[in-house]
Design a protein around this motif. Structure first.
Motif, PDB file in Angstrom:
ATOM      1  N   GLY A 151       0.791  -1.216   0.000  1.00  0.00           N
ATOM      2  CA  GLY A 151       0.000   0.000   0.000  1.00  0.00           C
ATOM      3  C   GLY A 151       0.827   1.272   0.000  1.00  0.00           C
ATOM      4  N   SER A 152       1.887   1.305   0.812  1.00  0.00           N
ATOM      5  CA  SER A 152       2.711   2.510   0.889  1.00  0.00           C
ATOM      6  C   SER A 152       3.488   2.738  -0.401  1.00  0.00           C
ATOM      7  CB  SER A 152       3.683   2.417   2.074  1.00  0.00           C
ATOM      8  OG  SER A 152       2.976   2.391   3.297  1.00  0.00           O
ATOM      9  N   MET A 153       3.890   1.647  -1.074  1.00  0.00           N
ATOM     10  CA  MET A 153       4.591   1.796  -2.350  1.00  0.00           C
ATOM     11  C   MET A 153       3.700   2.462  -3.386  1.00  0.00           C
ATOM     12  SD  MET A 153       7.000  -1.501  -2.985  1.00  0.00           S
ATOM     13  CE  MET A 153       5.668  -2.684  -3.194  1.00  0.00           C
ATOM     14  N   VAL A 154       2.448   2.032  -3.448  1.00  0.00           N
ATOM     15  CA  VAL A 154       1.504   2.627  -4.392  1.00  0.00           C
ATOM     16  C   VAL A 154       1.326   4.110  -4.082  1.00  0.00           C
ATOM     17  CG1 VAL A 154      -0.892   2.646  -5.179  1.00  0.00           C
ATOM     18  CG2 VAL A 154       0.291   0.463  -4.823  1.00  0.00           C
ATOM     19  N   MET A 155       1.163   4.442  -2.820  1.00  0.00           N
ATOM     20  CA  MET A 155       0.977   5.838  -2.422  1.00  0.00           C
ATOM     21  C   MET A 155       2.208   6.678  -2.777  1.00  0.00           C
ATOM     22  SD  MET A 155      -0.937   5.297   1.254  1.00  0.00           S
ATOM     23  CE  MET A 155      -1.047   7.042   1.627  1.00  0.00           C
ATOM     24  N   ALA A 156       3.404   6.114  -2.580  1.00  0.00           N
ATOM     25  CA  ALA A 156       4.631   6.841  -2.896  1.00  0.00           C
ATOM     26  C   ALA A 156       4.724   7.124  -4.391  1.00  0.00           C
ATOM     27  CB  ALA A 156       5.850   6.053  -2.426  1.00  0.00           C
ATOM     28  N   HIS A 157       4.402   6.119  -5.215  1.00  0.00           N
ATOM     29  CA  HIS A 157       4.443   6.345  -6.664  1.00  0.00           C
ATOM     30  C   HIS A 157       3.392   7.363  -7.091  1.00  0.00           C
ATOM     31  CE1 HIS A 157       4.627   5.803 -10.949  1.00  0.00           C
ATOM     32  NE2 HIS A 157       3.342   5.515 -10.961  1.00  0.00           N
ATOM     33  N   GLN A 158       2.208   7.272  -6.526  1.00  0.00           N
ATOM     34  CA  GLN A 158       1.152   8.214  -6.882  1.00  0.00           C
ATOM     35  C   GLN A 158       1.542   9.644  -6.512  1.00  0.00           C
ATOM     36  OE1 GLN A 158      -2.178   6.455  -4.815  1.00  0.00           O
ATOM     37  NE2 GLN A 158      -2.814   5.244  -6.595  1.00  0.00           N
ATOM     38  N   ARG A 159       2.275   9.816  -5.416  1.00  0.00           N
ATOM     39  CA  ARG A 159       2.668  11.160  -4.996  1.00  0.00           C
ATOM     40  C   ARG A 159       3.850  11.698  -5.811  1.00  0.00           C
ATOM     41  NH1 ARG A 159       4.187  13.649   0.943  1.00  0.00           N
ATOM     42  NH2 ARG A 159       2.139  12.811   1.456  1.00  0.00           N
ATOM     43  N   PHE A 160       4.891  10.867  -5.994  1.00  0.00           N
ATOM     44  CA  PHE A 160       6.138  11.359  -6.568  1.00  0.00           C
ATOM     45  C   PHE A 160       6.335  10.996  -8.045  1.00  0.00           C
ATOM     46  CE2 PHE A 160       7.178  10.512  -1.990  1.00  0.00           C
ATOM     47  CZ  PHE A 160       7.262  11.841  -1.596  1.00  0.00           C
ATOM     48  N   GLY A 161       5.585   9.997  -8.533  1.00  0.00           N
ATOM     49  CA  GLY A 161       5.757   9.562  -9.911  1.00  0.00           C
ATOM     50  C   GLY A 161       7.023   8.784 -10.167  1.00  0.00           C
ATOM     51  N   CYS A 162       7.716   8.368  -9.125  1.00  0.00           N
ATOM     52  CA  CYS A 162       9.017   7.717  -9.268  1.00  0.00           C
ATOM     53  C   CYS A 162       8.897   6.198  -9.173  1.00  0.00           C
ATOM     54  CB  CYS A 162       9.957   8.228  -8.181  1.00  0.00           C
ATOM     55  SG  CYS A 162       9.399   7.814  -6.512  1.00  0.00           S
ATOM     56  N   LYS A 163      10.040   5.535  -9.272  1.00  0.00           N
ATOM     57  CA  LYS A 163      10.103   4.087  -9.137  1.00  0.00           C
ATOM     58  C   LYS A 163      10.180   3.719  -7.653  1.00  0.00           C
ATOM     59  CE  LYS A 163      12.598   0.059 -10.928  1.00  0.00           C
ATOM     60  NZ  LYS A 163      13.716  -0.379 -11.806  1.00  0.00           N
ATOM     61  N   VAL A 164       9.434   2.701  -7.258  1.00  0.00           N
ATOM     62  CA  VAL A 164       9.433   2.261  -5.866  1.00  0.00           C
ATOM     63  C   VAL A 164       9.688   0.759  -5.837  1.00  0.00           C
ATOM     64  CG1 VAL A 164       8.235   2.288  -3.657  1.00  0.00           C
ATOM     65  CG2 VAL A 164       7.691   4.021  -5.382  1.00  0.00           C
ATOM     66  N   GLU A 187      -2.751  -4.470 -11.586  1.00  0.00           N
ATOM     67  CA  GLU A 187      -4.138  -4.036 -11.727  1.00  0.00           C
ATOM     68  C   GLU A 187      -4.241  -2.519 -11.883  1.00  0.00           C
ATOM     69  OE1 GLU A 187      -5.893  -7.698  -8.962  1.00  0.00           O
ATOM     70  OE2 GLU A 187      -5.767  -5.652  -8.167  1.00  0.00           O
ATOM     71  N   LEU A 188      -3.317  -1.804 -11.251  1.00  0.00           N
ATOM     72  CA  LEU A 188      -3.323  -0.350 -11.318  1.00  0.00           C
ATOM     73  C   LEU A 188      -2.555   0.185 -12.525  1.00  0.00           C
ATOM     74  CD1 LEU A 188      -2.731   0.364  -7.525  1.00  0.00           C
ATOM     75  CD2 LEU A 188      -4.843   0.810  -8.793  1.00  0.00           C
ATOM     76  N   GLY A 189      -1.909  -0.717 -13.261  1.00  0.00           N
ATOM     77  CA  GLY A 189      -1.149  -0.305 -14.430  1.00  0.00           C
ATOM     78  C   GLY A 189       0.154   0.399 -14.105  1.00  0.00           C
ATOM     79  N   ILE A 190       0.718   0.114 -12.914  1.00  0.00           N
ATOM     80  CA  ILE A 190       1.961   0.790 -12.518  1.00  0.00           C
ATOM     81  C   ILE A 190       3.084  -0.216 -12.265  1.00  0.00           C
ATOM     82  CG2 ILE A 190       0.785   2.820 -11.578  1.00  0.00           C
ATOM     83  CD1 ILE A 190       1.076   1.603  -8.792  1.00  0.00           C
ATOM     84  N   GLU A 191       2.965  -1.415 -12.837  1.00  0.00           N
ATOM     85  CA  GLU A 191       3.958  -2.453 -12.584  1.00  0.00           C
ATOM     86  C   GLU A 191       5.353  -2.092 -13.092  1.00  0.00           C
ATOM     87  OE1 GLU A 191       1.690  -3.958 -16.292  1.00  0.00           O
ATOM     88  OE2 GLU A 191       1.338  -2.664 -14.550  1.00  0.00           O
ATOM     89  N   ASP A 192       5.451  -1.136 -14.013  1.00  0.00           N
ATOM     90  CA  ASP A 192       6.766  -0.690 -14.479  1.00  0.00           C
ATOM     91  C   ASP A 192       7.445   0.233 -13.470  1.00  0.00           C
ATOM     92  OD1 ASP A 192       6.450  -2.105 -16.833  1.00  0.00           O
ATOM     93  OD2 ASP A 192       5.755  -0.371 -17.983  1.00  0.00           O
ATOM     94  N   HIS A 193       6.697   0.693 -12.484  1.00  0.00           N
ATOM     95  CA  HIS A 193       7.233   1.625 -11.497  1.00  0.00           C
ATOM     96  C   HIS A 193       7.213   1.094 -10.068  1.00  0.00           C
ATOM     97  CE1 HIS A 193       6.215   4.308 -14.881  1.00  0.00           C
ATOM     98  NE2 HIS A 193       7.209   5.053 -14.439  1.00  0.00           N
TER      99      HIS A 193
END
Length: 298
Positions: A116-129, A148-154
C-alpha cells in the motif's frame, strides 16, 4: 550472502511460477512462514475500502461525525473506513518526511507488506518504488495490485532479506521501514540502508519502541513481541545504530498520542485480534512509544 542459491517455487496469483530465495537464517524462515500464513481480516478488510493494503497502524483524531450513530446498520462499515483513513494518514505522514523526490528517483520500502505505501509513494512522486519482503505471498499480492493499477513498471515487490538487498550502492534517493524494524538487528539494517542510499539521501522509520526510562520492556511490550513473533527495540538502540552507520537524525517525533485514537477505535470493532489491550495500556503507561525518525545519509 547469496540468497538466490537455494530457492523454492511459488505459484503466483496469475498462475505463473516464481523462484523464492531461501531464508538466510532459521528465524527468517519463521517470519516468512508467519506472514505467508497471515490473513487477518483487520489487514484485508481495511484494504478493501480503496485497494490500498497496509500492514501498519493509524494516526490522527477520529472523525466521529463520519462514523455517525453507533446503532445504525452501516456503522461497522463506516468504522472500518475510518480505521483505514487513519492508517493511510500514517503512510502519508511518513512520505511527508522523505524530502524532495523527483520522478527519476528510486525509493526502497524495506518490509513492504502488501504494497500500500509503495503505491501511495508512486502516486505522490511519480518515481520508481522497490519493495522487499520475506513473504512470497505478500510480494505476489503487491505485484498483482501494481499490475491491476497499471503501474507495474514503477512499483515492484520482491522476496529478499532487507539486510542484504539487490540494490546498487547509492541507488536509492530515500528509503523507509514502516513498522518492520522489530524483525531485524538494527545495526545490520541501518548498514544496508546506509549502503543503498546516496549521500544526502533520506531514511525514515515509523515504529513502536520500548521506552528506556521504563528500565526494561514492560509486560505489555512482551505480549506484543509474543503476538507478532518479533523483538521490539528501545528508542536508544535506534539512535545509537543510526549514528554508527552514517545516518544523522533530522527529526524524532513522538506519535504516541496520535496513534491512541486508532487503537481505541479498533478495540470497539469486529476486527479485534486480542492485542489491542497491550498497545493501549503500554502507550498510556509510557512503557511503549510510537515514533517517527527521519535521518540523512552523510
Amino acid at each position: 550472502m547469496d540468497l538466490s542459491v537455494t530457492s523454492t517455487e511459488f505459484s503466483t496469483m496469475n498462475g505463473t511460477s516464481a523462484f523464492v530465495p531461501a531464508p538466510a537464517s532459521p528465524y527468517q524462515g519463521e517470519i516468512a512462514r508467519y506472514w505467508d500464513q497471515e490473513a487477518r481480516p483487520v489487514n484485508l478488510r481495511l484494504g478493501d475500502v480503496d485497494g490500498l493494503y497496509h500492514h501498519h497502524y493509524g494516526i490522527g483524531d477520529v472523525d466521529h461525525a463520519a462514523l455517525g450513530d453507533a446503532d445504525a446498520g452501516d456503522y461497522e462499515k463506516k468504522l472500518i473506513a475510518e480505521l483505514h483513513r487513519l492508517e493511510s494518514a500514517q503512510a502519508e505522514y511518513l512520505l511527508d518526511h522523505l524530502g524532495s523526490i523527483g520522478r527519476d528517483d528510486t525509493l526502497v520500502d524495506a518490509g513492504c507488506g502488501r504494497g500500500g505505501s509503495m503505491v501511495m509513494a508512486h502516486q505522490r512522486f511519480g518515481c520508481k518504488v522497490e519493495g522487499v519482503t520475506l513473504s512470497a505471498k505478500q510480494a505476489d499480492f503487491a505485484n498483482q495490485r501494481a499490475h491491476e493499477l497499471g503501474i507495474e513498471d514503477h512499483v515492484r515487490a520482491r522476496v529478499c532479506n532487507m539486510l542484504d538487498t539487490p540494490f546498487r550502492t547509492g541507488q536509492a534517493a530515500a528509503s523507509w521501514n514502516n513498522e518492520s524494524t522489530m524483525y531485524v538487528d538494527l545495526h545490520d539494517l541501518f548498514a544496508e540502508h546506509s549502503r543503498i542510499l546516496g549521500v544526502g539521501g533520506r531514511y525514515v522509520t515509523i515504529t513502536g519502541c520500548w521506552n528506556p526510562r521504563h528500565g526494561q520492556p514492560s509486560k505489555w511490550v512482551s505480549q506484543i513481541n509474543a503476538h507478532f513473533e518479533c523483538n521490539i527495540h528501545s528508542r536508544r538502540e535506534y539512535l545509537r545504530a543510526m549514528a554508527d552507520n552514517r545516518l544523522v537524525p533530522q527529526a524524532v517525533i513522538d506519535l504516541t498520542a496520535a496513534t491512541l485514537p486508532y487503537w481505541e477505535l479498533r478495540a470497539t470493532s469486529s476486527l479485534v485480534t486480542g492485542i489491542e489491550e497491550a498497545f493501549i495500556n503500554s502507550y498510556k503507561d509510557g512503557s511503549f512509544q510510537y515514533v517517527l525518525i527521519a535521518a540523512d545519509r552523510v
